[in-house]
Every structure is written in C-alpha cells, then in structure tokens.
Design a protein around this motif. Structure first.
Motif, short mmCIF file in Angstrom:
data_model
loop_
_atom_site.label_atom_id
_atom_site.label_comp_id
_atom_site.label_asym_id
_atom_site.label_seq_id
_atom_site.Cartn_x
_atom_site.Cartn_y
_atom_site.Cartn_z
N LYS A 171 -6.31 5.32 5.43
CA LYS A 171 -6.55 6.32 4.38
C LYS A 171 -7.29 5.73 3.18
O LYS A 171 -7.46 6.39 2.18
N TYR A 172 -7.75 4.48 3.32
CA TYR A 172 -8.52 3.82 2.27
C TYR A 172 -9.93 3.58 2.78
O TYR A 172 -10.15 3.36 3.97
N ASP A 173 -10.90 3.62 1.87
CA ASP A 173 -12.28 3.32 2.27
C ASP A 173 -12.55 1.83 2.14
O ASP A 173 -11.65 1.04 1.84
N ASP B 138 -5.29 7.04 -8.15
CA ASP B 138 -6.16 5.91 -7.82
C ASP B 138 -7.56 6.11 -8.40
O ASP B 138 -8.15 5.18 -8.96
N GLY C 72 -11.62 0.05 -1.08
CA GLY C 72 -10.21 0.01 -1.44
C GLY C 72 -9.71 1.25 -2.16
O GLY C 72 -8.58 1.28 -2.61
N ARG C 73 -10.54 2.27 -2.26
CA ARG C 73 -10.13 3.53 -2.90
C ARG C 73 -9.53 4.46 -1.85
O ARG C 73 -9.93 4.44 -0.69
N VAL C 74 -8.65 5.31 -2.30
CA VAL C 74 -8.02 6.27 -1.39
C VAL C 74 -9.04 7.35 -1.02
O VAL C 74 -9.72 7.90 -1.88
N LYS C 75 -9.16 7.61 0.29
CA LYS C 75 -10.06 8.66 0.76
C LYS C 75 -9.41 10.03 0.51
O LYS C 75 -8.18 10.14 0.51
N MET D 127 -4.24 9.86 -4.47
CA MET D 127 -5.69 9.78 -4.56
C MET D 127 -6.17 10.01 -5.99
O MET D 127 -6.98 9.25 -6.52
N HIS E 290 -0.47 12.68 -0.79
CA HIS E 290 -1.79 12.04 -0.63
C HIS E 290 -2.72 12.42 -1.79
O HIS E 290 -3.42 11.56 -2.34
N LEU F 239 0.84 -1.20 0.00
CA LEU F 239 0.00 0.00 0.00
C LEU F 239 0.87 1.25 0.00
O LEU F 239 1.89 1.31 0.69
#
Length: 156
Positions: free
Chosen positions: A9-11, A151, A14-17, A148, A144, A3
């Motif tokens: 920091k992932y929802d 992603d 599996g996506r980046v918040k 994000m 970040h 990761l």
C-alpha cells in the motif's frame, strides 16, 4: 519503525497510495460525464439513456457540478508522483474538503431528483442514493484514508 499498512500500500517514495475504493468513488461521482459519453454512443436514441438517470435535463446539468471536480481530482491523484516531484504536494491538503463537497453535492442532487419525482420509488435513483451513502460512509470510516491523509500532510 513499524508500518501502519501492508507494504504493497506504499509507493516507491514511501508514501501511502490512495485506496482503490477512492478511485471507484471518484469514478462513481463522475458518472454524469460517463452517462453523457455512453449516451453519445447510442445511434438510435441517446437521450433515452440520459432520461433514465436524469429525467429532467436540468438535473443532468447539475450533476456536471459534481462530475467535473471528480474528474479533476482523479487526474490529480493519477499524476501524484509528478506533483510531488514538482514540490506541489500541499494541494492535496484540500482533498478531504473536495471529497466532502463532492459527496454532499451529489447527495443534494439525488434528493432534488427524488423531490422532482414526488418521492416516488425508482430503481436508478434508489441505487444511486444508496451508493452515495455507502461511499460517504466508507470515506469517513476508512482507516486507509486517514493514514494516507496524515502521511500526505507530513510530506507536504
């Protein structure tokens, strides 16, 4: 697979918040509406609060050009799970363009306010200009945000 960010920091999908400073940035850019709502709550003189941040009424109306897209972007980020489930994730591809528009337009508004004040020093204007520059610097250099956006591009 390793990761790129910590797990929190992932929802769930599996996506980046989005980073919390992005929400702070958007709330700051929507300050025209926030100041307007706060001025409505003053019973004695609501225009006084507006005149502190926006000495000329036209400057306040200009700030709404930044505030309304910022509020809409906040809603899009807040409802991102529903948007992903509806297969409309490609609308997030324009997020960097929207953020650039918001920051540049707010910076131009602040420079317009400074010019209207004949470049005289005023704390509200100085703090606002400093915050706009700091938030712009953060959004450009944030690791970040880059991860994000990459992603979300892959998932759309």
């Amino acid at each position: 697979m390793r990761l790129k960010l910590p797990l929190h920091k992932y929802d769930e999908a599996g996506r980046v918040k989005p980073p919390w400073l992005l929400f702070v940035c958007l709330c700051f850019l929507a300050r025209g509406i926030v100041v307007f709502i706060a001025s409505l709550s003053f019973r004695q003189d609501g225009g006084l609060l507006l005149s502190i941040f926006y000495p000329v009424k036209s400057q306040f109306y200009l700030s709404l050009f930044t505030a309304i897209p910022a509020i809409l972007t906040l809603f899009f980020l807040g409802f991102r799970e529903r948007i992903w489930k509806a297969q409309l994730g490609m609308c997030y591809l324009s997020l960097p363009i929207v953020l650039a528009y918001l920051l540049i337009s707010d910076l131009l508004i602040q420079l317009y306010i400074l010019r209207a004040q004949h470049f005289a020093f005023a704390w509200p204007t100085a703090l606002t200009l400093c915050c706009v520059l700091l938030l712009g610097w953060y959004l450009v250099t944030s690791k970040h945000m880059r991860i994000m956006l990459a992603d979300w591009r892959l998932n759309s």
